[in-house]
Design a protein around this motif. Sequence first.
Motif, PDB file in Angstrom:
ATOM      1  N   ALA A  56       0.829  -1.213   0.000  1.00  0.00           N
ATOM      2  CA  ALA A  56       0.000   0.000   0.000  1.00  0.00           C
ATOM      3  C   ALA A  56       0.858   1.255   0.000  1.00  0.00           C
ATOM      4  N   GLU A  57       2.072   1.147   0.547  1.00  0.00           N
ATOM      5  CA  GLU A  57       2.985   2.291   0.603  1.00  0.00           C
ATOM      6  C   GLU A  57       3.859   2.401  -0.644  1.00  0.00           C
ATOM      7  N   GLY A  58       3.728   1.444  -1.555  1.00  0.00           N
ATOM      8  CA  GLY A  58       4.441   1.566  -2.821  1.00  0.00           C
ATOM      9  C   GLY A  58       5.440   0.479  -3.142  1.00  0.00           C
ATOM     10  N   LYS A  59       5.522  -0.579  -2.310  1.00  0.00           N
ATOM     11  CA  LYS A  59       6.467  -1.657  -2.620  1.00  0.00           C
ATOM     12  C   LYS A  59       6.067  -2.338  -3.922  1.00  0.00           C
ATOM     13  N   LYS A  60       7.050  -2.627  -4.785  1.00  0.00           N
ATOM     14  CA  LYS A  60       6.744  -3.100  -6.134  1.00  0.00           C
ATOM     15  C   LYS A  60       7.092  -4.566  -6.381  1.00  0.00           C
ATOM     16  N   ILE A  61       8.044  -5.119  -5.662  1.00  0.00           N
ATOM     17  CA  ILE A  61       8.487  -6.491  -5.934  1.00  0.00           C
ATOM     18  C   ILE A  61       7.411  -7.483  -5.516  1.00  0.00           C
ATOM     19  N   GLY A  62       7.199  -8.528  -6.330  1.00  0.00           N
ATOM     20  CA  GLY A  62       6.166  -9.522  -6.049  1.00  0.00           C
ATOM     21  C   GLY A  62       6.678 -10.942  -6.200  1.00  0.00           C
ATOM     22  N   TRP A  63       5.744 -11.901  -6.095  1.00  0.00           N
ATOM     23  CA  TRP A  63       6.151 -13.309  -6.106  1.00  0.00           C
ATOM     24  C   TRP A  63       6.752 -13.716  -7.448  1.00  0.00           C
ATOM     25  N   LYS A  64       6.289 -13.089  -8.539  1.00  0.00           N
ATOM     26  CA  LYS A  64       6.858 -13.410  -9.851  1.00  0.00           C
ATOM     27  C   LYS A  64       8.339 -13.026  -9.911  1.00  0.00           C
ATOM     28  N   ASP A  65       8.682 -11.916  -9.247  1.00  0.00           N
ATOM     29  CA  ASP A  65      10.091 -11.505  -9.201  1.00  0.00           C
ATOM     30  C   ASP A  65      10.921 -12.493  -8.394  1.00  0.00           C
ATOM     31  N   GLY A  66      10.307 -13.076  -7.349  1.00  0.00           N
ATOM     32  CA  GLY A  66      10.994 -14.104  -6.578  1.00  0.00           C
ATOM     33  C   GLY A  66      11.290 -15.332  -7.409  1.00  0.00           C
ATOM     34  N   CYS A  67      10.312 -15.749  -8.224  1.00  0.00           N
ATOM     35  CA  CYS A  67      10.526 -16.896  -9.124  1.00  0.00           C
ATOM     36  C   CYS A  67      11.619 -16.597 -10.138  1.00  0.00           C
ATOM     37  N   ARG A  68      11.602 -15.370 -10.650  1.00  0.00           N
ATOM     38  CA  ARG A  68      12.643 -14.967 -11.604  1.00  0.00           C
ATOM     39  C   ARG A  68      14.017 -14.991 -10.939  1.00  0.00           C
ATOM     40  N   ALA A  69      14.083 -14.587  -9.666  1.00  0.00           N
ATOM     41  CA  ALA A  69      15.358 -14.573  -8.948  1.00  0.00           C
ATOM     42  C   ALA A  69      15.930 -15.984  -8.827  1.00  0.00           C
ATOM     43  N   VAL A  70      15.052 -16.970  -8.549  1.00  0.00           N
ATOM     44  CA  VAL A  70      15.506 -18.366  -8.478  1.00  0.00           C
ATOM     45  C   VAL A  70      16.111 -18.784  -9.820  1.00  0.00           C
ATOM     46  N   TRP A  71      15.412 -18.456 -10.905  1.00  0.00           N
ATOM     47  CA  TRP A  71      15.899 -18.788 -12.236  1.00  0.00           C
ATOM     48  C   TRP A  71      17.240 -18.103 -12.507  1.00  0.00           C
ATOM     49  N   CYS A  72      17.373 -16.835 -12.091  1.00  0.00           N
ATOM     50  CA  CYS A  72      18.620 -16.101 -12.340  1.00  0.00           C
ATOM     51  C   CYS A  72      19.792 -16.715 -11.583  1.00  0.00           C
ATOM     52  N   VAL A  73      19.550 -17.166 -10.348  1.00  0.00           N
ATOM     53  CA  VAL A  73      20.614 -17.820  -9.584  1.00  0.00           C
ATOM     54  C   VAL A  73      21.131 -19.033 -10.341  1.00  0.00           C
ATOM     55  N   VAL A  74      20.199 -19.871 -10.827  1.00  0.00           N
ATOM     56  CA  VAL A  74      20.582 -21.081 -11.554  1.00  0.00           C
ATOM     57  C   VAL A  74      21.210 -20.730 -12.904  1.00  0.00           C
ATOM     58  N   LYS A  75      20.581 -19.793 -13.607  1.00  0.00           N
ATOM     59  CA  LYS A  75      21.041 -19.433 -14.949  1.00  0.00           C
ATOM     60  C   LYS A  75      22.473 -18.916 -14.943  1.00  0.00           C
ATOM     61  N   TYR A  76      22.766 -17.953 -14.055  1.00  0.00           N
ATOM     62  CA  TYR A  76      24.085 -17.314 -14.079  1.00  0.00           C
ATOM     63  C   TYR A  76      25.136 -18.065 -13.280  1.00  0.00           C
ATOM     64  N   SER A  77      24.717 -19.155 -12.613  1.00  0.00           N
ATOM     65  CA  SER A  77      25.686 -19.984 -11.898  1.00  0.00           C
ATOM     66  C   SER A  77      26.022 -21.266 -12.647  1.00  0.00           C
ATOM     67  N   LEU A  78      25.043 -21.825 -13.362  1.00  0.00           N
ATOM     68  CA  LEU A  78      25.248 -23.120 -14.008  1.00  0.00           C
ATOM     69  C   LEU A  78      25.177 -23.068 -15.533  1.00  0.00           C
ATOM     70  N   ILE A  79      24.217 -22.305 -16.062  1.00  0.00           N
ATOM     71  CA  ILE A  79      23.964 -22.345 -17.504  1.00  0.00           C
ATOM     72  C   ILE A  79      24.780 -21.291 -18.235  1.00  0.00           C
ATOM     73  N   ASN A  80      24.540 -20.052 -17.898  1.00  0.00           N
ATOM     74  CA  ASN A  80      25.256 -18.935 -18.530  1.00  0.00           C
ATOM     75  C   ASN A  80      26.283 -18.400 -17.542  1.00  0.00           C
ATOM     76  N   ASN A  81      27.236 -19.254 -17.191  1.00  0.00           N
ATOM     77  CA  ASN A  81      28.119 -18.957 -16.064  1.00  0.00           C
ATOM     78  C   ASN A  81      29.482 -18.411 -16.489  1.00  0.00           C
ATOM     79  N   GLN A  82      29.493 -17.607 -17.531  1.00  0.00           N
ATOM     80  CA  GLN A  82      30.695 -16.895 -17.921  1.00  0.00           C
ATOM     81  C   GLN A  82      30.458 -15.402 -17.778  1.00  0.00           C
ATOM     82  N   VAL A  83      31.445 -14.705 -17.267  1.00  0.00           N
ATOM     83  CA  VAL A  83      31.353 -13.259 -17.132  1.00  0.00           C
ATOM     84  C   VAL A  83      31.929 -12.625 -18.388  1.00  0.00           C
TER      85      VAL A  83
END
Length: 297
Positions: A256-283
Motif C-alpha cells: 500500500a505504501e508503494g512496494k513493487k516487488i512480487g512473487w513473480k520476481d521471486g521466481c525470476r530470482a531463483v531462475w537467475c541464480v541457476v542461470k548465471y551460476s550453471l547455464i550462462n556462467n561466464q562473465v
Amino acid sequence: MSSMIDQNNNLMSQSQGDTASQENVLTGMVIQNGSPAAVGIHRLSIIIPAYNEEKTIALILDRINQVKLIRNIEKEVIIVNDCSTDNTGTVIQNYIANAATISINYFKYIRHDVNQGKGAAIHTGIAQATGEYLLVQDADLEYDPGEYNTLLKPIVLGSADVVYGSRFMGGNPHRILFFWHSIGNRFLTFLSNLFTNLNLTDMETGYKMFRTDIIQRICLKEKRFGFEPEVTAKIAMVPGIRIYEVGISYYGRTFAEGKKIGWKDGCRAVWCVVKYSLINNQVIIRCTTPNCRERAV
C-alpha cells in the motif's frame, strides 16, 4: 583464466625504505607489508533508479544531501527516471533547481523514454558513474543514506572491493513486516551461496557498493529485479575479488505504501541464480578502450 581487469595495470612503484607496494593485477588491490593499504577515494557515485516515486524522491535527496562522507569524499548523484507516469521527473528537476544548500557535488538526471525495469535503470547509472566506487540507492525510504560511511569503512581501509549491506545482521533497526518475504530472502541467499560458495546473509539487499572499474566491465543483462542474483553470481566469479558484508537498518514498505516487488520476481530470482551460476556462467567483459576485445572469464 583471464583477468577481469585489463592487464595493462602497472605494478605500484616501490616506496621508500623496505616498504614495498605492489598491485594485484586481478583486482588492482594494493598490498603494503603483506596487508591491504588504505584506499584514496575522491568520489562516490550514488545511482538512484526511480519509477513513480514522486512522494519520496525529494525526501531521499534531502537525506543524501545531509550526509557527510568520511575523508571528504565527494558525492555524485545519478538519478535514472525509468519513464515514470507520475510527477517524479518534475519533482527531481525542481529539487535540483531550487535546493538552497546542496552538498552533492555532481548531479546527473537521465530519463528513459520507455519503462525498462529497475535493473535497466541501474545499468544506465553504472555506465554514467565517474566515482571510484558506486552504490545503488532506492528512491523510496527503505534504506538509510546515513549508513553510507558504514559501507565505505572496509573500502577506505583497503580491505574490500565490494561491500553488501545486510538487513539480517547487526543491531540496527528493522521494520517488522512480511514473514514469507523474509523466508524468501533467506532462501534466495542460501541458494545463491550454494552456487557462488560465498557466505552472504543478504544477497537481495538493495545496498551494494562496488568498485566502479570492476562493475563497469561486467556485462549485465537482467532488466528487472533479477539484477541482484545476476550481479552477485558474476561478481563472485571475479578472480581475487574481496567481498565484505556490514549490518544495516531497514525501513521496509508495504504494498500500500508503494512496494513493487512480487512473487513473480521471486521466481525470476531463483531462475537467475541457476542461470548465471550453471547455464550462462561466464562473465563477459565489456570493452572500455578502443583496442579492447570482449572476452569471457
